[in-house]
Design an enzyme around this catalytic site. Structure first.
Site, PDB file in Angstrom:
ATOM      1  N   ASP A  66      -5.221   1.517   6.928  1.00 56.76           N
ATOM      2  CA  ASP A  66      -4.492   0.937   8.077  1.00 56.76           C
ATOM      3  C   ASP A  66      -5.337  -0.238   8.555  1.00 56.76           C
ATOM      4  O   ASP A  66      -6.494  -0.071   8.926  1.00 56.76           O
ATOM      5  CB  ASP A  66      -4.358   2.020   9.161  1.00 56.76           C
ATOM      6  N   ILE A  87       0.821  -1.213   0.000  1.00 55.61           N
ATOM      7  CA  ILE A  87       0.000   0.000   0.000  1.00 55.61           C
ATOM      8  C   ILE A  87       0.852   1.258   0.000  1.00 55.61           C
ATOM      9  O   ILE A  87       0.667   2.164  -0.802  1.00 55.61           O
ATOM     10  CB  ILE A  87      -0.934   0.001   1.228  1.00 55.61           C
ATOM     11  N   GLU A 124      -0.357  -2.625  10.896  1.00 55.31           N
ATOM     12  CA  GLU A 124      -0.618  -1.357  11.594  1.00 55.31           C
ATOM     13  C   GLU A 124       0.579  -0.890  12.417  1.00 55.31           C
ATOM     14  O   GLU A 124       0.950   0.289  12.366  1.00 55.31           O
ATOM     15  CB  GLU A 124      -1.840  -1.485  12.513  1.00 55.31           C
ATOM     16  N   GLU A 125       1.187  -1.822  13.151  1.00 56.59           N
ATOM     17  CA  GLU A 125       2.319  -1.416  13.985  1.00 56.59           C
ATOM     18  C   GLU A 125       3.466  -0.904  13.116  1.00 56.59           C
ATOM     19  O   GLU A 125       4.112   0.091  13.445  1.00 56.59           O
ATOM     20  CB  GLU A 125       2.796  -2.596  14.835  1.00 56.59           C
TER      21      GLU A 125
END
Ligand code: APR
Length: 606
Positions: A383, A372, A401-402
């Protein structure tokens, strides 16, 4: 509680990562086999190869009889598990898919924003008048609000602590910010500070946790980094000095972005860096317990104590990214000159689409095996979030996400004021800066050094990067996702984030949302996101993260849906049948095959 989230994430993340790595191996293996097969085909006459894929019987209206004619004339028992890759189709067999350049991106599609404004639902923490007069970024003056609708600030006069006094027999109550200022102030004055100094200072104003918090990870990290790259003893004092600027940099109360409300906050990158420096030194009061009846039990953690605790190789790479961020923002040559907006959006029931009767047809779609953030620049980048925004970024989590939050650490400040997301809510962040690059994923994640962010800025001096945090459902068992309720929840969640709000907005860059740690079905999630984007009238760039198989299947299915003019409503009916069949079967049904078969059935019925 924070540990609890991380543990849950850990086990499911591990399976996601193994699945992901297996996929990479399989993908490579498949690719080699396909090339061999393609070469042999080029040499000999067209082989009448038949895929052994099962064609589950289906139709739009009801579940169906036992077997159906397949596309290549063979009858396939619907229960045969497909064990060979979908027949390779060349790119030009998927004429409906568009090119990446056909999709809308910032800044091209950005409409004029005009002057920076605030409203009852949009709080701006800098002086708007000065900003619009190009007089620079000045903190907006305001008063401290020690209130349940606002962030309780470390420098608030209401924040007190009990200290033992050499003068008075009984411990006395004093301003906690005084204790913080004294201890961080002495760190800030030193030219070199080690981890023990940091730990000692933090514990001085967090005495309640002196037997609970450890700094092993921070200590091991500093020891592990080679001397040549080890600037941390000089950096700790600068972070302490930055944290102490809080009363000057943030003078207006920060509202909490609470559940069930659409509201937003715009603040400067400098203000964010100061808030994160305070998070680093664990100064935020009332944010260290998440027991069910604690005041902030419905908010993610913000203090970095959980990051400093238990050592792991993951922590080493995570801390390298975090420390790099602080190195940049405390550097006197760095000029952080932008704003960032955090917008919580709540989708009211009256705004939810009536999925079963929707006449929307498929949106534009581009599919690639990339990721992405690389190819989706300028688009609304999804996210794959936790409802506790940021997930395990301050713990041991290290999936999409992290990683996103470590590459764009300003996102971490959303944890300070964003309540746990409800089913009909999302968070959109506009303007966060990328400070680092990475490679790998999960246990193979590595910080890959500094990155300069070349994005242009909009009228509000926000970098033209928009991130959409939407949390998918977490399925303990894969089969649990195959209910119309769960499908509808995911449709509404995606639509809440994808829904346009007036200005011409960029198209969506997404991928296997909910299909790793959260155990979702990639085909189902791809179709769900296509439907939500169709309803939101926005195009989709779908990045399969090296999953060639999914890319091909998605392109073929999309091609069919476009060719047949299938509406979102029809697709919703098909998903209803698919879920019913999936649950009644002991075997996994392949959605793309199911769609293909259903379209054929309905075509033959016409
Ligand atoms: N671009 C595109 N696809 C990606 C990228 C990327 N940068 N990174 C990972 N992926 C793919 C991988 O194939 C991964 O398995 O997305 C899949 C899903 O990623 P996850 O992070 O596992 O997402 P999800 O299943 O939604 O789990 C969300 O994990 O990170 C935590 O806080 C998060 O608790 C939440 C949970």
């Amino acid at each position: 509680m924070a540990g609890h989230h991380n543990n849950r994430n850990d086990s499911s993340q591990m399976s996601a990562i193994l699945q992901h790595e297996d996929l990479c191996k399989n993908c490579k293996k498949e690719k080699i086999e396909q090339e061999k097969e393609q070469n042999s085909k080029d040499v000999t006459s067209e082989a009448s190869s038949s895929s052994s894929s099962s064609f589950p019987s289906s139709s739009f209206s009801s579940s169906s009889t036992s077997s159906r004619p397949s596309g290549n004339g063979d009858v396939r028992d619907r229960h045969v598990e497909r064990d060979e890759p979908v027949p390779t189709q060349r790119q030009d067999d998927a004429p409906s898919c568009c090119q990446l350049d056909d999709l809308k991106r910032l800044p091209q599609c950005q409409s004029k924003l005009g002057r920076l404004t605030f409203s009852g639902s949009h709080t701006v923490l800098i002086d708007v008048l000065a900003f619009n007069q190009r007089a620079g970024l000045r903190p907006l003056k305001g008063r401290d609000l020690w209130h349940s609708n606002f962030v309780k600030m470390p420098c608030s006069s209401h924040s007190v602590t009990i200290v033992k006094s050499p003068v008075f027999k009984n411990p006395t109550q004093t301003s906690r910010w005084e204790v913080i200022s004294k201890n961080l102030g002495s760190l800030a004055k030193k030219t070199s500070v080690d981890v023990d100094d940091v730990a000692e200072a933090i514990m001085k104003y967090n005495q309640k946790y002196k037997d609970k918090w450890s700094f092993d990870a921070l200590a091991s990290f500093v020891k592990a980094v080679p001397k040549t790259e080890n600037y941390f003893d000089k950096l700790f004092p600068k972070i302490a000095a930055l944290a102490l600027k809080l009363p000057d940099y943030v003078q207006k109360a920060i509202p909490l972005l609470q559940r069930g409300h659409t509201s937003s906050i715009t603040l400067s990158q400098v203000q964010i860096s100061c808030l994160l420096a305070n998070a680093f030194f664990c100064t935020f009061p009332h944010r260290n317990t998440s027991t069910p009846n604690s005041e902030y039990h419905n908010y993610p953690t913000i203090n970095f104590s959980s990051l400093f605790g238990i050592w792991s190789d993951r922590k080493k790479e995570k801390l390298r990214a975090i420390m790099h961020y602080f190195k940049v923002v405390t550097d006197e040559h760095t000029k952080l000159r932008g704003l960032v907006t955090f917008e919580r959006r709540y989708l009211r029931d009256t705004d939810k689409p009536d999925w079963k009767s929707s006449k929307s047809t498929m949106p534009k779609l581009f599919v690639s095996c990339g990721d992405i953030e690389t190819e989706g620049e300028g688009m609304l980048q999804v996210d794959f979030a936790s409802s506790w925004i940021g997930g395990g970024v301050l713990g041991s989590g290290l999936v999409q996400e992290e990683i996103l939050f470590l590459m764009n650490p300003e996102l971490i400040v959303s944890r300070l004021f964003t309540e746990k997301l409800g089913d009909n809510e999302c968070l959109i962040i506009t303007g966060s800066q990328q400070f680092s690059g990475y490679c790998g994923f999960g246990d193979t994640f590595e910080w890959a050094g500094p990155r300069d962010d070349h994005h242009r800025r909009d009228d509000w001096d926000r970098l033209q990067r928009q991130i959409l945090a939407i949390d998918a459902l977490h399925f303990k068992h894969r089969r649990d996702q195959y209910t119309l309720n769960n499908v509808t929840r995911e449709l509404d969640k995606a639509y809440c984030g994808f829904k346009s709000h007036g200005h011409s907005e960029p198209d969506i860059a997404t991928g296997k949302w909910g299909c790793g740690a959260f155990n979702g079905d990639p085909q189902l999630k791809a179709v769900i996101q296509l439907m939500a984007a169709a309803k939101a009238n926005r195009g989709v760039a779908f990045f399969t993260f090296r999953d060639e198989h999914l890319k091909q299947g998605l392109e073929q299915t999309y091609n069919l849906l476009v060719a047949e003019g299938i509406t979102v409503g029809k697709l919703y009916g098909l998903l209803k049948n698919f879920c019913a069949e999936q649950r009644s079967d002991g075997f996994h049904l392949d959605l793309f095959e199911f769609i293909k078969n259903s379209v054929r059935c309905s075509r033959s019925l016409l």
